[in-house]
Design an enzyme around this catalytic site. Structure first.
Site, short mmCIF file in Angstrom:
data_model
loop_
_atom_site.label_atom_id
_atom_site.label_comp_id
_atom_site.label_asym_id
_atom_site.label_seq_id
_atom_site.Cartn_x
_atom_site.Cartn_y
_atom_site.Cartn_z
N HIS A 18 0.84 -1.20 0.00
CA HIS A 18 0.00 0.00 0.00
C HIS A 18 0.88 1.26 0.00
CE1 HIS A 18 -2.91 -2.74 2.36
NE2 HIS A 18 -3.46 -2.56 1.18
N LYS A 42 -15.69 -8.30 4.93
CA LYS A 42 -14.55 -8.70 5.77
C LYS A 42 -14.77 -8.36 7.23
CE LYS A 42 -11.08 -7.93 2.18
NZ LYS A 42 -9.99 -7.05 1.74
N ARG A 91 -2.26 -5.87 -8.56
CA ARG A 91 -1.14 -6.77 -8.25
C ARG A 91 -0.98 -7.86 -9.29
NH1 ARG A 91 -3.18 -8.50 -2.68
NH2 ARG A 91 -5.03 -8.34 -3.98
N SER A 129 -2.84 -7.90 3.03
CA SER A 129 -2.94 -7.73 4.49
C SER A 129 -3.16 -9.09 5.15
CB SER A 129 -4.10 -6.80 4.83
OG SER A 129 -3.88 -5.53 4.26
N1 COA Z 1 -0.01 -4.09 -1.96
C1 COA Z 1 -0.28 -5.04 -1.06
N2 COA Z 1 -1.53 -5.47 -0.79
C2 COA Z 1 -2.52 -4.91 -1.48
C3 COA Z 1 -2.32 -3.93 -2.45
C4 COA Z 1 -0.99 -3.51 -2.67
N3 COA Z 1 -0.70 -2.57 -3.57
N4 COA Z 1 -3.50 -3.58 -2.97
C5 COA Z 1 -4.42 -4.33 -2.37
N5 COA Z 1 -3.82 -5.14 -1.47
C6 COA Z 1 -4.45 -6.14 -0.63
C7 COA Z 1 -5.23 -5.55 0.51
O1 COA Z 1 -4.43 -5.47 1.67
C8 COA Z 1 -6.34 -6.56 0.67
O2 COA Z 1 -5.87 -7.63 1.47
P1 COA Z 1 -6.91 -8.52 2.30
O3 COA Z 1 -7.94 -9.02 1.32
O4 COA Z 1 -6.08 -9.56 2.84
O5 COA Z 1 -7.51 -7.58 3.31
C9 COA Z 1 -6.56 -7.12 -0.72
O6 COA Z 1 -5.39 -6.81 -1.43
C10 COA Z 1 -7.73 -6.52 -1.41
O7 COA Z 1 -7.57 -5.13 -1.37
P2 COA Z 1 -8.70 -4.17 -1.89
O8 COA Z 1 -9.19 -4.65 -3.19
O9 COA Z 1 -8.18 -2.78 -1.80
O10 COA Z 1 -9.86 -4.44 -0.89
P3 COA Z 1 -10.14 -3.68 0.37
O11 COA Z 1 -11.02 -4.50 1.23
O12 COA Z 1 -8.89 -3.21 0.99
O13 COA Z 1 -10.97 -2.41 -0.20
C11 COA Z 1 -12.95 -1.25 -0.81
C12 COA Z 1 -12.15 -2.54 -0.94
C13 COA Z 1 -13.13 -0.89 0.65
C14 COA Z 1 -12.21 -0.13 -1.50
C15 COA Z 1 -14.33 -1.45 -1.49
O14 COA Z 1 -14.92 -2.56 -0.86
C16 COA Z 1 -15.22 -0.24 -1.33
O15 COA Z 1 -15.07 0.73 -2.07
N6 COA Z 1 -16.14 -0.28 -0.36
C17 COA Z 1 -17.09 0.81 -0.12
C18 COA Z 1 -18.50 0.41 -0.61
C19 COA Z 1 -18.60 0.70 -2.07
O16 COA Z 1 -18.66 1.83 -2.50
N7 COA Z 1 -18.58 -0.37 -2.87
C20 COA Z 1 -18.52 -0.22 -4.32
C21 COA Z 1 -19.85 -0.10 -4.92
S1 COA Z 1 -20.16 -1.50 -5.88
#
Ligand code: COA
Length: 164
Positions: A18, A42, A91, A129
């Site tokens: 991140h 989650k 990724r 994560s």
């Molecule tokens: N390096 C390392 N890890 C990374 C990364 C990077 N560059 N990018 C993503 N990851 C990891 C994250 O740590 C996460 O790990 P985990 O699944 O073990 O927790 C995984 O990859 C997925 O990350 P991400 O896709 O960013 O998911 P998230 O849960 O962190 O975020 C939201 C998703 C919160 C942005 C999304 O659910 C959201 O926008 N929610 C709000 C509600 C909404 O508006 N929804 C959309 C309407 S359809």
């Protein structure tokens, strides 16, 4: 006009993957808001307050980056903070389908917004994560995966607080 971007995620906890994205985006936009969202799919290990604290500490030396949080839809948050750019890290090909759906859904809900993708540094292409949490839980070393302070917090969670 200030060019403002939002990098949303659950950051449970923040990793070097991140931080790599954050540093690179901070060089492109005038202002970057790292926004901690509640991902309804989650159950987080860390409380919102803990995630905010870890992120704030991790980005404290980057002047144009701030940390915030939101409930509900990302697009409503964007409107509230008057931002139109969503930043996401890619990724691997496996991320693509989910990211594609999210970007299209967000665009449908808020046509003025754009999602910008940055390819994650290959060093962190495998990292998540959950992986950092699992390695720490079973006593492995996470020093190359997360900042020291996050590694300590993980250690405390699994050893002192005895979280399963
Ligand atoms: N390096 C390392 N890890 C990374 C990364 C990077 N560059 N990018 C993503 N990851 C990891 C994250 O740590 C996460 O790990 P985990 O699944 O073990 O927790 C995984 O990859 C997925 O990350 P991400 O896709 O960013 O998911 P998230 O849960 O962190 O975020 C939201 C998703 C919160 C942005 C999304 O659910 C959201 O926008 N929610 C709000 C509600 C909404 O508006 N929804 C959309 C309407 S359809």
């Amino acid at each position: 006009m200030v060019r403002k971007a939002v990098y949303p995620g659950s950051f449970d906890p923040v990793t070097y993957g991140h931080l790599d994205i954050i540093k690179r985006v901070a060089n492109i936009y005038d202002e970057l808001i790292v926004a901690i969202a509640q991902n309804v799919a989650k159950v987080p290990l860390f409380t919102l307050e803990e995630r905010i604290e870890m992120l704030r500490e991790s980005v404290k030396d980057i002047k144009n980056v701030c940390v915030d949080y939101f409930d509900g839809l990302l697009v409503d948050y964007l409107k509230r903070v008057e931002a139109k750019i969503i930043v996401r890290g890619l990724r691997a090909v496996s991320d693509f389908e989910y990211e594609f759906q999210q970007a299209l859904a967000n665009k449908k809900l808020y046509p003025e917004c754009e999602t910008i993708f940055l390819v994650t540094d290959s060093k962190y292409a495998y990292l998540s994560s959950s992986m950092a949490k699992e390695i720490s839980k079973f006593g492995g070393c996470v020093k190359d995966l997360v900042p020291d302070m996050v590694a300590k917090k993980l250690y405390m969670k699994f050893r002192t607080e005895n979280v399963k």
